[in-house]
Design a protein around this motif. Structure first.
Motif, PDB file in Angstrom:
ATOM      1  N   ALA A 137      81.693  60.282  -3.294  1.00  0.00           N
ATOM      2  CA  ALA A 137      81.724  58.462  -4.396  1.00  0.00           C
ATOM      3  C   ALA A 137      81.194  57.488  -2.955  1.00  0.00           C
ATOM      4  O   ALA A 137      81.322  58.305  -1.469  1.00  0.00           O
ATOM      5  N   LYS A 138      80.205  57.023  -3.185  1.00  0.00           N
ATOM      6  CA  LYS A 138      79.824  56.306  -1.906  1.00  0.00           C
ATOM      7  C   LYS A 138      80.981  55.269  -1.426  1.00  0.00           C
ATOM      8  O   LYS A 138      81.142  53.836  -2.493  1.00  0.00           O
ATOM      9  N   THR A 139      81.138  55.395  -0.110  1.00  0.00           N
ATOM     10  CA  THR A 139      82.309  54.110   0.276  1.00  0.00           C
ATOM     11  C   THR A 139      81.583  52.913   0.843  1.00  0.00           C
ATOM     12  O   THR A 139      81.839  51.792   1.064  1.00  0.00           O
ATOM     13  N   ASP A 140      80.214  53.585   1.452  1.00  0.00           N
ATOM     14  CA  ASP A 140      79.521  51.989   1.696  1.00  0.00           C
ATOM     15  C   ASP A 140      77.799  52.569   1.038  1.00  0.00           C
ATOM     16  O   ASP A 140      76.997  52.721   1.437  1.00  0.00           O
ATOM     17  N   PRO A 141      77.673  51.912  -0.431  1.00  0.00           N
ATOM     18  CA  PRO A 141      75.798  52.598  -1.229  1.00  0.00           C
ATOM     19  C   PRO A 141      74.954  51.895  -0.430  1.00  0.00           C
ATOM     20  O   PRO A 141      74.187  52.562  -1.180  1.00  0.00           O
ATOM     21  N   ASP A 156      69.763  64.926  -7.049  1.00  0.00           N
ATOM     22  CA  ASP A 156      69.748  63.914  -6.767  1.00  0.00           C
ATOM     23  C   ASP A 156      71.258  63.635  -5.925  1.00  0.00           C
ATOM     24  O   ASP A 156      71.800  62.685  -6.203  1.00  0.00           O
ATOM     25  N   VAL A 157      71.604  64.722  -5.130  1.00  0.00           N
ATOM     26  CA  VAL A 157      73.261  64.036  -4.794  1.00  0.00           C
ATOM     27  C   VAL A 157      73.135  62.827  -4.004  1.00  0.00           C
ATOM     28  O   VAL A 157      74.283  61.873  -3.649  1.00  0.00           O
ATOM     29  N   ALA A 158      72.247  61.647  -2.950  1.00  0.00           N
ATOM     30  CA  ALA A 158      71.799  60.922  -3.067  1.00  0.00           C
ATOM     31  C   ALA A 158      71.834  59.788  -3.781  1.00  0.00           C
ATOM     32  O   ALA A 158      72.014  59.041  -3.401  1.00  0.00           O
ATOM     33  N   GLY A 159      71.302  60.067  -4.806  1.00  0.00           N
ATOM     34  CA  GLY A 159      70.991  58.869  -5.335  1.00  0.00           C
ATOM     35  C   GLY A 159      72.179  58.621  -6.268  1.00  0.00           C
ATOM     36  O   GLY A 159      72.692  58.355  -7.441  1.00  0.00           O
ATOM     37  N   MET A 160      73.608  59.653  -5.793  1.00  0.00           N
ATOM     38  CA  MET A 160      74.980  59.706  -6.544  1.00  0.00           C
ATOM     39  C   MET A 160      74.986  57.642  -7.108  1.00  0.00           C
ATOM     40  O   MET A 160      75.053  56.758  -5.871  1.00  0.00           O
ATOM     41  N   LYS A 188      74.361  51.837   2.286  1.00  0.00           N
ATOM     42  CA  LYS A 188      73.699  53.413   3.522  1.00  0.00           C
ATOM     43  C   LYS A 188      73.268  54.277   2.832  1.00  0.00           C
ATOM     44  O   LYS A 188      72.930  55.166   3.354  1.00  0.00           O
ATOM     45  N   GLY A 189      73.118  54.716   1.493  1.00  0.00           N
ATOM     46  CA  GLY A 189      72.181  55.317   0.903  1.00  0.00           C
ATOM     47  C   GLY A 189      73.011  56.527   1.187  1.00  0.00           C
ATOM     48  O   GLY A 189      74.504  56.602   0.780  1.00  0.00           O
ATOM     49  N   ASN A 190      72.676  58.060   1.144  1.00  0.00           N
ATOM     50  CA  ASN A 190      73.122  58.982   1.423  1.00  0.00           C
ATOM     51  C   ASN A 190      74.064  59.624   2.845  1.00  0.00           C
ATOM     52  O   ASN A 190      75.054  59.935   3.173  1.00  0.00           O
TER      53      ASN A 190
END
Length: 389
Positions: A172-176, A135-139, A178-180
């Protein structure tokens, strides 16, 4: 039958690579399998021979060859019976370096790509997380902008070359919120403060250093951003097609090697006054295995040809990995059975191949995930598109 995809130059390359691996790598494999550490010197030897630059631009020291040189590279690595060594090599050249070539700025490429091609620097790709898996989008890892740096926090796991590599390509998420659509990619030097790695003890692929990596307030220069901010998910998805095809090629190659070895054994092993390759039950099993291997190999070659022509092969590559890894597992299981008690002994190659092959349906997207991706495309008519330039 003559293969339409391989020229005389391809076959000369195969012969040269096979000789190199037999001379420089095979004598060391058992030691590397036991220690979980591949001698650093072999990386530079591989680099000197140009093996890490097959698909890289000439301006950075690469050879810029067609994809079937890469196919040969993958196939021959499977013939030395160390899934871990093979994975360490292709994860560097076709996971880490693929992102370098595609998303790296000119400055990043100049700094890292020539040294990666020469084997002086080793890279790894850090996507999978302890709580995320496929689940890449759930990072959960985050990289928060602070002035001229991003502050990276989080963890990654099951990372090939995750302990001994020199640089890390990290998602890594730079804007969590926004999800993926809020995911970004960075290149990070291993010696950056705040990075720690633990080697994982695995069932197979034992020669490679698979690591769990923790990032604690790691300061990444803004210039180390790969591509555009928040476009990381589309970059990852775009390159997954290549990774899945690689896993498919690996699978058909190790299945073919397992069967070749087993046929040699069967031709010498006698029971009830004749060699066991004369027993109908075993002969028919061999016929089925050979047919399945040839089928997926031809399919994989056709996908490679389409990818080489610029086609977006996410559906076909997903099918390749799903079927090829399943067939490889089944073939190796049957080949081990044909060796009887010797198949269970570490002195024979099937025991290690059996362990190494089991990762095929797991790594790079589990078979269960791939089935749903394929179902979405076939049933729901979902279209996956390459990242916009």
């Amino acid at each position: 039958m003559k293969n339409i995809y391989f020229s005389e130059e391809h076959e000369l390359f195969r012969e040269s690579l096979r000789g190199f691996l037999q001379k420089e790598v095979v004598p060391n494999i058992d030691t590397w399998e036991e220690t979980g550490t591949i001698d650093r010197s072999i990386w530079t030897k591989m680099g000197d021979m140009g093996y890490f630059g097959l698909a890289s631009p000439e301006e950075y020291g690469g050879l810029d060859l067609d994809i079937f040189y890469t196919v040969i590279f993958l196939e021959e690595l499977q013939r030395i019976n160390s899934g871990g060594f093979a994975a360490a090599m292709w994860a560097h050249a076709y996971l880490a370096m693929t992102h370098l070539k595609a998303e790296g700025t000119s400055a990043i490429k100049e700094k890292y790509l020539p040294a990666s091609i020469s084997g002086e620097l080793i890279g790894c790709l850090c996507i999978t997380e302890p709580f995320g898996g496929s689940d890449v989008a759930g990072m959960r890892s985050t990289a928060v902008r602070s002035g001229e740096h991003y502050i990276l926090n989080g963890s990654k796991t099951f990372i090939t070359n995750g302990v001994y590599s020199d640089y890390l390509i990290v998602a890594a998420k730079t804007d969590p919120e926004k999800g993926n659509k809020g995911l970004s990619i960075f290149i990070v030097d291993r010696d950056t403060p705040g990075i720690s790695a633990t080697k994982l003890d695995k069932l197979g692929w034992r020669a490679s250093d698979t690591g769990e990596i923790a990032f604690t307030d790691v300061k990444i220069p803004v210039d180390n951003l790969m591509g555009e901010e928040n476009k990381g998910f589309s970059y990852i998805m775009q390159h997954f097609a290549l990774e899945r095809l690689i896993m498919g090629v690996n699978a058909h190659a190790r299945a073919e090697y397992a069967l070749d070895y087993t046929l040699g054994y069967m031709a010498e092993r006698t029971a009830f006054g004749k060699t066991i390759d004369k027993f109908q039950a075993l002969r028919h099993t061999v016929a089925e295995m050979a047919s399945e291997i040839e089928m997926v190999k031809s399919f994989n070659y056709s996908i490679a040809n389409n990818l080489n022509s610029g086609d977006y092969v996410v559906k076909e590559a997903s099918m390749s990995k799903l079927l090829s890894t399943k067939i490889a597992d089944e073939v190796i299981y049957k080949c081990l059975q044909m060796l009887g008690g010797y198949g269970y002994m570490e002195d024979y190659p099937l025991a290690r191949m059996f362990r190494d092959s089991r990762l095929g349906p797991i790594g790079g997207g589990t078979s269960e995930i791939l089935k749903e991706i394929i179902a979405k495309m076939v049933i729901d008519k979902k279209e996956y598109k390459p990242a916009a330039n």
